[in-house]
Design a protein around this motif. Structure first.
Motif, PDB file in Angstrom:
ATOM      1  N   CYS A   1       6.677   5.839  -5.242  1.00  0.00           N
ATOM      2  CA  CYS A   1       5.249   5.614  -5.005  1.00  0.00           C
ATOM      3  C   CYS A   1       4.899   6.078  -3.599  1.00  0.00           C
ATOM      4  O   CYS A   1       5.485   5.596  -2.613  1.00  0.00           O
ATOM      5  CB  CYS A   1       4.897   4.140  -5.173  1.00  0.00           C
ATOM      6  SG  CYS A   1       3.174   3.774  -4.785  1.00  0.00           S
ATOM      7  N   GLU A   2       3.968   7.015  -3.510  1.00  0.00           N
ATOM      8  CA  GLU A   2       3.552   7.529  -2.210  1.00  0.00           C
ATOM      9  C   GLU A   2       2.752   6.503  -1.406  1.00  0.00           C
ATOM     10  O   GLU A   2       2.757   6.544  -0.182  1.00  0.00           O
ATOM     11  CB  GLU A   2       2.727   8.802  -2.388  1.00  0.00           C
ATOM     12  CG  GLU A   2       3.529   9.949  -2.952  1.00  0.00           C
ATOM     13  CD  GLU A   2       2.706  11.190  -3.196  1.00  0.00           C
ATOM     14  OE1 GLU A   2       1.534  11.069  -3.610  1.00  0.00           O
ATOM     15  OE2 GLU A   2       3.239  12.286  -2.965  1.00  0.00           O
ATOM     16  N   ASN A   3       2.088   5.587  -2.073  1.00  0.00           N
ATOM     17  CA  ASN A   3       1.254   4.617  -1.360  1.00  0.00           C
ATOM     18  C   ASN A   3       2.071   3.520  -0.687  1.00  0.00           C
ATOM     19  O   ASN A   3       1.906   3.259   0.498  1.00  0.00           O
ATOM     20  CB  ASN A   3       0.212   3.992  -2.285  1.00  0.00           C
ATOM     21  CG  ASN A   3      -0.926   4.947  -2.579  1.00  0.00           C
ATOM     22  OD1 ASN A   3      -0.915   6.100  -2.171  1.00  0.00           O
ATOM     23  ND2 ASN A   3      -1.922   4.473  -3.316  1.00  0.00           N
TER      24      ASN A   3
ATOM     25  N   SER B   1      -0.648   1.803  -7.780  1.00  0.00           N
ATOM     26  CA  SER B   1      -1.035   3.183  -7.481  1.00  0.00           C
ATOM     27  C   SER B   1      -0.573   4.147  -8.578  1.00  0.00           C
ATOM     28  O   SER B   1       0.471   3.947  -9.203  1.00  0.00           O
ATOM     29  CB  SER B   1      -0.425   3.612  -6.149  1.00  0.00           C
ATOM     30  OG  SER B   1      -0.657   4.992  -5.915  1.00  0.00           O
TER      31      SER B   1
ATOM     32  N   HIS C   1      -0.330   7.335  -7.546  1.00  0.00           N
ATOM     33  CA  HIS C   1       0.186   8.399  -6.682  1.00  0.00           C
ATOM     34  C   HIS C   1       1.707   8.292  -6.622  1.00  0.00           C
ATOM     35  O   HIS C   1       2.291   7.861  -5.629  1.00  0.00           O
ATOM     36  CB  HIS C   1      -0.434   8.315  -5.284  1.00  0.00           C
ATOM     37  CG  HIS C   1      -1.913   8.486  -5.294  1.00  0.00           C
ATOM     38  ND1 HIS C   1      -2.509   9.718  -5.443  1.00  0.00           N
ATOM     39  CD2 HIS C   1      -2.916   7.587  -5.217  1.00  0.00           C
ATOM     40  CE1 HIS C   1      -3.816   9.564  -5.451  1.00  0.00           C
ATOM     41  NE2 HIS C   1      -4.101   8.279  -5.310  1.00  0.00           N
ATOM     42  N   THR C   2       2.310   8.673  -7.719  1.00  0.00           N
ATOM     43  CA  THR C   2       3.752   8.549  -7.874  1.00  0.00           C
ATOM     44  C   THR C   2       4.337   9.864  -8.366  1.00  0.00           C
ATOM     45  O   THR C   2       3.616  10.702  -8.899  1.00  0.00           O
ATOM     46  CB  THR C   2       4.099   7.441  -8.883  1.00  0.00           C
ATOM     47  OG1 THR C   2       3.543   7.788 -10.155  1.00  0.00           O
ATOM     48  CG2 THR C   2       3.545   6.081  -8.445  1.00  0.00           C
TER      49      THR C   2
END
Length: 114
Positions: free
Chosen positions: A74-76, A95, A97-98
């Motif tokens: 996970c980028e967050n 999120s 945003h993975t």
């Protein structure tokens, strides 16, 4: 069934390795297969048995499959989690945003031969 095509590719690679190393018989092949690789292990094994029986170098060779777990990042929140269990949405922060870190591999790990 694309597993048969995958098996033909493996056999081609093993035939090349056999020639390069002057092998006479392959006894077993160990594959590392990511759990989200898109390859079905049982179908791969069935295709292997059929195709290997038609090849003198690999006739009777055992196919050993090691399953590699799929892990997503996970980028967050900068965490890693089990892809199969949670999918694309991070279970820690929600999120989307993975991205997949590992689990789609398809590798020949080891060959036992004479």
């Amino acid at each position: 069934m694309h597993e048969l095509g995958v098996v033909f590719h493996i056999i081609d690679d093993l035939t090349e390795v056999g020639k390069e190393n002057e092998l006479t018989k392959i006894h077993s092949v160990t594959l590392q297969l990511g759990e989200v690789s898109g390859v079905v292990p049982s179908l791969l094994t069935d295709a292997w048995k059929w195709a290997a029986a038609k090849n003198e170098l690999m006739n009777g060779a055992e196919l050993i499959i090691e399953t590699l777990p799929a892990v997503t990042y996970c980028e967050n929140c900068k965490s890693e989690y089990e892809t199969v269990k949670h999918g694309k949405i991070c279970p820690n922060c929600g999120s989307e945003h993975t991205y997949l870190l590992k689990g789609n591999e398809f590798l020949i790990k080891e060959i036992s031969a004479t």
